[in-house]
Design an enzyme around this catalytic site. Structure first.
Site, mmCIF file in Angstrom:
data_model
loop_
_atom_site.group_PDB
_atom_site.id
_atom_site.type_symbol
_atom_site.label_atom_id
_atom_site.label_comp_id
_atom_site.label_asym_id
_atom_site.label_seq_id
_atom_site.Cartn_x
_atom_site.Cartn_y
_atom_site.Cartn_z
ATOM 1 N N GLY A 204 0.824 -1.209 0.000
ATOM 2 C CA GLY A 204 0.000 0.000 0.000
ATOM 3 C C GLY A 204 0.851 1.249 0.000
ATOM 4 N N ASN A 205 0.234 2.381 0.235
ATOM 5 C CA ASN A 205 0.989 3.632 0.349
ATOM 6 C C ASN A 205 0.304 4.519 1.382
ATOM 7 O OD1 ASN A 205 -0.977 5.489 -1.034
ATOM 8 N ND2 ASN A 205 -0.611 4.044 -2.697
ATOM 9 N N ARG A 206 0.874 5.702 1.604
ATOM 10 C CA ARG A 206 0.460 6.513 2.750
ATOM 11 C C ARG A 206 -0.744 7.412 2.480
ATOM 12 N NH1 ARG A 206 5.136 6.564 6.153
ATOM 13 N NH2 ARG A 206 4.358 8.379 7.264
#
Ligand code: CTP
Length: 405
Positions: free
Chosen positions: A207-209
């Site tokens: 995932g990412n932020r």
């Protein structure tokens, strides 16, 4: 008339006898389609009941800065409001607002907001004519508040004179006037938001932020400007009201939803942080630690924006984002051209308070025609305003630089 649809209005009610007429203001705003959040001061609660406002607004009336389920209600209310109207506005609130005092939820909300402010004073003639009160009203008006009334007429206790609350219909008209443009009326806008999650196994993902906050602010702004909004998001739990939400999780799901929705849209704003890579073969169950360290092979995901750019129909406006950590403008310009966009919103996510997870952002808007607008650090709703202002060919609300490269 449903012309306030998608508008979020904080209705402040203070402790004057005319507080009972604020019930009618609330009803009219709701009838016009607005989402109304009533905020009652302690004084107002001596005059009218919060249940009436909660029931009419369909939103819990707020009464306290400290006993609210939300830990910071004033910033949330202030930042998300499209307009704040205080009716009736007593001498006390006028003095507090003039001097920047923020001792209760309503004053703190006004202070924490950049939304237009409508004040409808109501009080006895002697009070209204006091030099101190007249000066407070004049200064608040000079700072941009719209002051409606008061009218002349019968006052509490049978007196007659200036100080009577303006008619509810007139107050609602003033709210309409201060609200910005309805320049997306009749248009359909697709907004994407949040970071995609690419499964490694049944419980883990790449995932990412991204928090989805910028995308959701864009969706709320488009709805406020009259658009029919489709929001394709990985964070449906925090989606704004008044938009059609399509929940997705992976880049592939987001791609399919966008390809389905985009052809019918006049504008596409791709704020989502789409994963560039995904595991080739996600495990159906949970990988066991005892089986050793897994080798996760990755493959590229489809570039959604590039696909939409290739399929773009004449007249459709395509806006992309570029999250960069160096050479912001050069990288963003390259993406603008490669993905056939009309606009790109570039942000340097390595800067403090910019981009992922923050409530604020600082961006450079670059147009295919060579235009550049820099928007200094501000909240994400303000960024959203600048994006639509720019993409619709209006001068941005709060530019710091405007140049033609
Ligand atoms: N984007 C997309 N599909 C992808 C990757 C990105 O639609 N698979 C979109 C994003 O939503 C954003 C724009 O493309 O609007 C730019 O995303 P960004 O991550 O900054 O650029 P990339 O093209 O992925 O390039 P890089 O990661 O190498 O900077």
């Amino acid at each position: 008339m449903n012309d306030l649809r998608g508008r979020r209005i904080v209705l402040g009610v203070t402790g004057g006898i005319a507080a009972y007429k604020a019930v009618e203001v609330c009803r009219r705003l709701v009838d016009a389609g607005a989402e109304v959040v009533p905020v009652l001061t302690r004084g107002a609660l001596r005059m009218v009941g919060e249940t009436t406002f909660s029931a009419l607004a369909g939103n819990r009336a707020r009464t306290s800065l400290f006993d609210d389920p939300d830990p910071i209600p004033h910033t949330r209310l202030g930042q998300s409001a499209d307009a704040i109207v205080v009716a009736p506005a007593t001498a006390r609130i006028l003095a507090d607002l003039r001097s920047g005092r923020s001792g209760d939820l309503l004053t703190a909300t006004v202070m924490a907001s950049r939304a237009p402010l409508v004040l409808a004073p109501a009080m006895h003639t002697e009070m209204w004519e006091q030099a101190a009160i007249q000066e407070n009203v004049r200064i608040l008006a000079e700072r941009g508040a719209v002051v409606v009334g008061p009218d002349e007429g019968r006052l509490a206790g049978g007196d007659v004179g200036a100080g009577r609350l303006a008619a509810p219909a007139v107050i609602v008209e003033a709210v309409r006037r201060v609200l910005g443009p309805r320049d997306l009326e009749g248009r359909r806008v697709l907004v994407t938001a949040g970071g995609t999650r690419e499964p490694i196994d049944a419980v883990r993902f790449v995932g990412n932020r991204s928090s989805g906050k910028q995308g959701h602010a864009l969706a709320a702004e488009a709805a406020a400007r009259g658009a029919e909004v489709v929001l394709v998001t990985t964070r449906p739990d925090t989606a704004p009201p008044g938009v059609r939400v399509v929940p997705v999780e992976t880049a592939a799901e987001m791609h399919d939803a966008c390809v389905l929705e985009a052809p019918a849209c006049d504008m596409v704003v791709m704020a989502a942080a789409v994963a560039d890579f995904r595991p080739v073969a996600p495990a159906a169950g949970k990988l066991k630690k005892t089986d050793g360290v897994p080798r996760v092979e990755l493959e590229p995901t489809v570039d959604i924006l590039a696909a939409l750019g290739a399929a773009k129909r004449p007249g459709q406006i395509l806006v992309g984002f570029a999250a960069e950590t160096d050479e912001l403008v050069a990288h963003a310009r390259e993406k603008l051209a490669r993905k056939k966009l009309d606009w790109i919103v570039a942000n340097d996510v390595s800067k403090p308070s910019v981009g992922f997870e923050h409530d604020t952002n600082e961006v450079v808007l670059l147009g295919a025609d060579g235009t550049r607008h820099d928007v200094a650090l501000t909240d994400k709703r303000e960024i959203a305003r600048a994006v639509f202002d720019t993409a619709l060919g209006r001068p941005p609300t709060r530019p710091t630089t405007q140049e033609h490269e």
